[in-house]
Design an enzyme around this catalytic site. Structure first.
Site, short mmCIF file in Angstrom:
data_model
loop_
_atom_site.label_atom_id
_atom_site.label_comp_id
_atom_site.label_asym_id
_atom_site.label_seq_id
_atom_site.Cartn_x
_atom_site.Cartn_y
_atom_site.Cartn_z
CB THR A 126 -0.90 -0.01 1.26
OG1 THR A 126 -1.45 1.29 1.47
CG2 THR A 126 -0.12 -0.37 2.52
CG ASP A 127 -1.22 4.92 -0.95
OD1 ASP A 127 -1.72 4.31 0.02
OD2 ASP A 127 -1.89 5.73 -1.64
CD GLU A 128 -3.28 3.53 4.30
OE1 GLU A 128 -3.17 3.60 5.53
OE2 GLU A 128 -4.37 3.38 3.70
CE1 TYR A 151 -3.46 -2.39 5.91
CE2 TYR A 151 -3.24 -0.07 5.33
CZ TYR A 151 -3.38 -1.39 4.95
OH TYR A 151 -3.45 -1.73 3.61
CE LYS A 155 -0.24 -4.57 3.14
NZ LYS A 155 -0.68 -5.92 2.68
P1 NAD Z 1 -10.11 -6.85 2.48
O1 NAD Z 1 -10.10 -6.48 3.93
O2 NAD Z 1 -11.32 -6.60 1.66
O3 NAD Z 1 -9.81 -8.43 2.35
C1 NAD Z 1 -8.81 -9.07 3.08
C2 NAD Z 1 -8.99 -10.57 2.86
O4 NAD Z 1 -7.95 -11.26 3.57
C3 NAD Z 1 -10.33 -11.11 3.41
O5 NAD Z 1 -10.91 -11.99 2.46
C4 NAD Z 1 -9.92 -11.84 4.67
O6 NAD Z 1 -10.79 -12.92 4.99
C5 NAD Z 1 -8.52 -12.32 4.30
N1 NAD Z 1 -7.68 -12.58 5.47
C6 NAD Z 1 -7.48 -11.77 6.54
N2 NAD Z 1 -6.65 -12.36 7.42
C7 NAD Z 1 -6.31 -13.56 6.88
C8 NAD Z 1 -5.46 -14.62 7.31
N3 NAD Z 1 -4.81 -14.56 8.48
N4 NAD Z 1 -5.34 -15.69 6.50
C9 NAD Z 1 -6.01 -15.78 5.32
N5 NAD Z 1 -6.83 -14.80 4.88
C10 NAD Z 1 -6.97 -13.71 5.64
O7 NAD Z 1 -8.82 -6.19 1.86
P2 NAD Z 1 -8.58 -5.50 0.44
O8 NAD Z 1 -9.05 -4.12 0.50
O9 NAD Z 1 -9.03 -6.41 -0.62
O10 NAD Z 1 -6.98 -5.45 0.43
C11 NAD Z 1 -6.23 -6.53 -0.10
C12 NAD Z 1 -4.76 -6.20 0.03
O11 NAD Z 1 -4.47 -5.01 -0.70
C13 NAD Z 1 -4.29 -5.98 1.45
O12 NAD Z 1 -3.02 -6.57 1.61
C14 NAD Z 1 -4.19 -4.47 1.57
O13 NAD Z 1 -3.20 -4.09 2.49
C15 NAD Z 1 -3.82 -4.09 0.15
N6 NAD Z 1 -4.25 -2.76 -0.28
C16 NAD Z 1 -5.56 -2.39 -0.18
C17 NAD Z 1 -5.96 -1.15 -0.65
C18 NAD Z 1 -7.41 -0.71 -0.57
O14 NAD Z 1 -7.70 0.43 -0.92
N7 NAD Z 1 -8.35 -1.54 -0.20
C19 NAD Z 1 -5.02 -0.28 -1.21
C20 NAD Z 1 -3.69 -0.70 -1.31
C21 NAD Z 1 -3.33 -1.94 -0.85
P1 TYD Z 2 -10.21 4.75 4.30
O1 TYD Z 2 -11.18 4.27 3.29
O2 TYD Z 2 -10.28 4.22 5.69
O3 TYD Z 2 -8.77 4.53 3.66
P2 TYD Z 2 -7.31 5.00 4.21
O4 TYD Z 2 -6.67 3.70 4.50
O5 TYD Z 2 -6.73 5.77 3.09
O6 TYD Z 2 -7.44 5.82 5.42
O7 TYD Z 2 -10.34 6.33 4.38
C1 TYD Z 2 -10.16 7.14 3.25
C2 TYD Z 2 -10.16 8.59 3.71
O8 TYD Z 2 -11.46 8.90 4.24
C3 TYD Z 2 -9.17 8.86 4.80
O9 TYD Z 2 -8.65 10.19 4.66
C4 TYD Z 2 -10.00 8.79 6.06
C5 TYD Z 2 -11.35 9.31 5.60
N1 TYD Z 2 -12.52 8.74 6.34
C6 TYD Z 2 -13.49 9.59 6.84
O10 TYD Z 2 -13.41 10.82 6.73
N2 TYD Z 2 -14.56 9.04 7.50
C7 TYD Z 2 -14.69 7.69 7.65
O11 TYD Z 2 -15.68 7.25 8.28
C8 TYD Z 2 -13.69 6.83 7.10
C9 TYD Z 2 -13.80 5.34 7.24
C10 TYD Z 2 -12.62 7.40 6.44
#
Ligand code: NAD
Ligand code: TYD
Length: 346
Positions: A126-128, A151, A155
């Protein structure tokens, strides 16, 4: 590459990735390995449930024996690791599971790949991990990591372990660092699906602080396409940022959502901010673009398409929002929203 184990493939991005790869590569098998935490949901994979090249194994990435068995049973040659605890707010209230899965679980996958001699592992990051990025700057892959939430720190630890396995053991590893994703099947704790589903129900949108924090809201399908490109063309030991390279304020994202859903701005509630809230993320994406990848959708398009998906797919999110979700919502927002309404006096 033919048999890919998709750890966390029942979550938001992982499930989109599985469908994308099954459609694109008629000879690939996709093995979803997922613990099915609150965020894992087999409804996300319904459209491929009858596909013989799709397989599902319920398991924890922290369970070395179960990981190894899945890799052997399906003759896996590649791991893509999406499995993670992913919500910053939950990492603030309870970081423990983040360390277990995102740090230890990542290590278990890397170790299994090393012991069994797999062709490739892509760690989805992630960019975080770069932390807050000041205006005018954007993160390149060689920047020092400066995570600020539990978090993000978990990561960053996964990334560093993956790179250490490359350097120490020559494990064929790549890392993709994605910006915020939006699109179908995102659990409605993240901002965009939370705001979209609340707006549909005429409920308030809890905006943290002034709402001027900036994020790059990319379409999930673009992110999946980028991971595919890195799997086939990425250089081992390298990191690739993935995003549009643009970012917008949360208030602008909300304006787009409300317009798409035909709801009024009066739903916005400014509530108490998230502790340690990163103001701005911004990725330089030149490196992935040099592999021939381009995002198909702008932020405005991605957010609008997402709003419409939630409007048209209540079957998916209503059952989620009616269960344990309510307990989470009250704990996270109950007091914040009462405070914003002036009901709690200090
Ligand atoms: P999500 O929370 O929707 O899904 C996570 C999945 O992992 C779920 O299906 C959960 O059951 C599974 N999981 C959790 N713990 C586990 C374990 N111990 N063993 C096996 N499975 C497990 O997440 P997402 O948004 O799809 O993100 C997927 C990946 O991408 C993550 O690694 C996250 O850090 C990364 N990521 C997400 C975003 C975003 O905007 N959502 C952005 C950048 C990177
Ligand atoms: P989020 O979807 O939790 O992603 P990130 O991991 O980037 O924080 O949040 C996106 C942005 O929205 C972030 O700046 C936090 C803000 N936010 C709110 O203002 N209210 C909310 O209830 C949530 C969940 C996020």
């Amino acid at each position: 590459m033919k048999n890919i184990l998709v750890a966390g493939g029942a979550g938001f991005i992982g499930s989109n990735f599985v469908v994308y790869m099954l459609n694109k590569y008629p000879n690939y098998h996709l093995v979803v390995y997922d613990k099915l935490t609150y965020a894992g949901n087999l409804d996300n994979l319904l459209e491929v449930s009858d596909e013989p090249r799709y397989h599902f194994v319920k398991g924890d990435i922290g369970d070395a024996a179960a990981v190894e068995a899945a890799v052997r049973d399906y003759n896996v040659d590649t791991i893509v690791n999406f499995a993670a605890e992913t919500h910053v707010d939950r990492s603030i209230t309870n970081p423990d599971a983040f360390i277990q899965t995102n740090v230890y679980g990542t290590y278990v996958l890397l170790e299994a790949a090393r012991r069994l001699g797999l062709e490739r592992v892509n760690q989805v990051s992630t960019d975080e991990v770069y932390g807050h990025v000041p205006h005018g700057a954007s993160s390149v892959e060689t920047d020092p990591l400066a995570p600020r939430s539990p978090y993000a720190a978990s990561k960053a630890s996964g990334d560093l372990m993956a790179l250490a396995f490359y350097t120490t053991y020559g494990l064929p590893v790549t890392i993709t660092r994605g910006a915020n994703n939006v699109g179908p099947y995102q659990y409605p704790e993240k901002a965009v699906p939370l705001f979209a589903t609340n707006a549909i129900d005429h409920q308030p949108l809890p905006v943290y602080g002034d709402g001027r924090q900036m994020r790059d809201y990319q379409w999930v399908g673009d992110h999946c396409a980028a991971i595919d490109v890195v799997l086939h063309q990425g250089k081992m030991g390298e990191v690739y940022n993935v995003g549009t390279g643009q970012a917008m304020e949360n208030l602008a994202m909300i304006e787009i959502l409300l317009k798409a859903l035909e709801r009024p701005a009066s739903l916005v509630r400014h509530v108490k901010d998230r502790p340690g809230h990163d103001r701005r993320y911004s990725l330089n994406v030149d490196k992935i673009k040099a592999l021939g990848w381009e995002p198909r959708y702008t932020l405005v398009e991605a957010i609008t398409m997402t709003a419409h998906w939630y409007r048209d797919n209540e079957w998916w999110w209503r059952k989620i929002k009616s269960g344990d979700y309510q307990v989470y919502y009250q704990a996270q927002y109950g007091e914040r929203l009462r405070e914003a309404a002036g009901e709690v006096m200090e």
